[in-house]
Design a protein around this motif. Structure first.
Motif, PDB file in Angstrom:
ATOM      1  N   CYS A   1       6.480   9.259   6.265  1.00  0.00           N
ATOM      2  CA  CYS A   1       5.163   9.924   6.176  1.00  0.00           C
ATOM      3  C   CYS A   1       4.915  10.866   7.341  1.00  0.00           C
ATOM      4  O   CYS A   1       4.348  11.935   7.189  1.00  0.00           O
ATOM      5  CB  CYS A   1       4.067   8.876   6.339  1.00  0.00           C
ATOM      6  N   TRP A   2       5.238  10.386   8.524  1.00  0.00           N
ATOM      7  CA  TRP A   2       4.885  11.099   9.751  1.00  0.00           C
ATOM      8  C   TRP A   2       6.009  12.005  10.252  1.00  0.00           C
ATOM      9  O   TRP A   2       5.890  12.604  11.321  1.00  0.00           O
ATOM     10  CB  TRP A   2       4.510  10.090  10.848  1.00  0.00           C
ATOM     11  N   GLY A   3       7.101  12.080   9.486  1.00  0.00           N
ATOM     12  CA  GLY A   3       8.245  12.897   9.904  1.00  0.00           C
ATOM     13  C   GLY A   3       8.779  12.439  11.242  1.00  0.00           C
ATOM     14  O   GLY A   3       9.095  13.238  12.123  1.00  0.00           O
TER      15      GLY A   3
ATOM     16  N   LEU B   1       0.479   6.587   0.483  1.00  0.00           N
ATOM     17  CA  LEU B   1       1.257   7.417   1.410  1.00  0.00           C
ATOM     18  C   LEU B   1       0.438   8.598   1.910  1.00  0.00           C
ATOM     19  O   LEU B   1       0.488   8.952   3.083  1.00  0.00           O
ATOM     20  CB  LEU B   1       2.530   7.927   0.721  1.00  0.00           C
ATOM     21  N   GLU B   2      -0.329   9.188   0.988  1.00  0.00           N
ATOM     22  CA  GLU B   2      -1.155  10.335   1.358  1.00  0.00           C
ATOM     23  C   GLU B   2      -2.192   9.926   2.415  1.00  0.00           C
ATOM     24  O   GLU B   2      -2.428  10.636   3.392  1.00  0.00           O
ATOM     25  CB  GLU B   2      -1.858  10.896   0.115  1.00  0.00           C
ATOM     26  N   LEU B   3      -2.799   8.753   2.220  1.00  0.00           N
ATOM     27  CA  LEU B   3      -3.777   8.255   3.185  1.00  0.00           C
ATOM     28  C   LEU B   3      -3.114   7.980   4.537  1.00  0.00           C
ATOM     29  O   LEU B   3      -3.635   8.366   5.583  1.00  0.00           O
ATOM     30  CB  LEU B   3      -4.458   6.985   2.653  1.00  0.00           C
TER      31      LEU B   3
ATOM     32  N   MET C   1       0.830  -1.209   0.000  1.00  0.00           N
ATOM     33  CA  MET C   1       0.000   0.000   0.000  1.00  0.00           C
ATOM     34  C   MET C   1       0.865   1.261   0.000  1.00  0.00           C
ATOM     35  O   MET C   1       0.541   2.250  -0.671  1.00  0.00           O
ATOM     36  CB  MET C   1      -0.895   0.000   1.250  1.00  0.00           C
ATOM     37  N   LEU C   2       1.969   1.220   0.730  1.00  0.00           N
ATOM     38  CA  LEU C   2       2.788   2.419   0.892  1.00  0.00           C
ATOM     39  C   LEU C   2       3.754   2.644  -0.269  1.00  0.00           C
ATOM     40  O   LEU C   2       4.559   3.567  -0.251  1.00  0.00           O
ATOM     41  CB  LEU C   2       3.542   2.363   2.231  1.00  0.00           C
TER      42      LEU C   2
END
Ligand code: MN
Length: 253
Positions: free
Chosen positions: A218-220, A176-178, A169-170
């Motif tokens: 994604c989440w930094g 990634l946006e999700l 998925m990623l």
């Protein structure tokens, strides 16, 4: 490490896979696609491998008759999956069977006091959320490999859904946006092996961990911190499951 959606029983050598998962201390939710597969798959479980009771939407029309078995097994199962709806064109002909089965499952989960449910929602996010809304006491829904819109994601979050995300998925920009929009306290990793593939071959359960790096990006955040919060998430999720009186095979080690 966590693989919260894996078809252990569908690998060529499921015993070997289950053994290696335990050896690696990988927490695995071993989902099933039919109620008749449950007992054989549960026999592979134990230790860090926990078995979920399911009836896959793609099989709903063929296996509807197994719902009575589902109902008999449910009181002894803390986890339900794989269940849900599939809106892809090739399964549209059986849509009503899918809806009937998923409604039945949610209704029974309500009746037994709620379950943790691994849910398939491919091309059917809105109808899945509509049904979850109708059965608010069915338990904790975990949308596996969620692929809806950002709007549907927001609705799922508001409904209390959790999410399991995997390396496949990623890989996409959209995935990634999700993931970026998911509440970090309600995310777990998954492989969806052997259906999901990496490098042209079926993904192995322990490769679910590859999603950690992508989530950190994604989440930094740092992979170590993400790993830590995933572990906390699993602990808080399974605290709810321990309220269910269940056989040892459906408990985490
Ligand atoms: Mn699956």
């Amino acid at each position: 490490m966590i693989d919260f959606h894996c078809h252990v029983d569908l690998f060529p050598d499921p015993h070997e896979i289950a053994r290696e998962c335990r050896e690696r201390k990988l927490n695995v939710l071993s989902v099933t696609t039919t109620p008749s597969a449950w007992s054989g798959t549960a026999a592979l479980g134990g230790g860090t491998v926990v078995t979920a009771l399911g009836l896959h939407p793609q099989l709903a029309h063929e296996r509807k008759s197994e719902l009575s078995l589902f109902d008999r097994l449910l009181p002894g199962c803390a986890y339900v999956g794989e269940v849900g709806l599939d809106g892809a064109p090739e399964f549209k002909a059986h849509w009503q069977h899918q809806v009937d089965v998923f409604r039945h499952v949610l209704d029974e989960c309500e009746r037994v006091g709620g379950r943790i449910m691994s849910i398939h929602s491919r091309r059917a996010s809105t109808p899945v959320l509509d049904l979850l809304e109708l059965y608010p006491r069915s338990g904790t829904p975990i949308l596996h490999w969620f692929s809806g819109t950002v709007r549907e994601l927001d609705r799922a979050i508001a409904l209390g859904c959790w999410f399991s995300v995997g390396p496949a998925m990623l890989r996409s920009k959209r995935g990634l946006e999700l993931a970026r929009g998911m509440p970090r306290a309600r995310v777990l990793t998954e492989s969806d092996g052997p259906f999901a593939r990496i490098s042209g071959r079926p993904i192995m359960p322990w490769e679910a961990g590859l999603a950690v790096d992508a989530l950190a990006e994604c989440w930094g955040s740092q992979p170590g911190l993400v790993e830590q919060s995933l572990r906390q998430n699993l602990t808080s999720l399974s605290a709810g499951a321990s309220a269910v009186s269940e056989p040892a095979k459906t408990k985490w080690d």
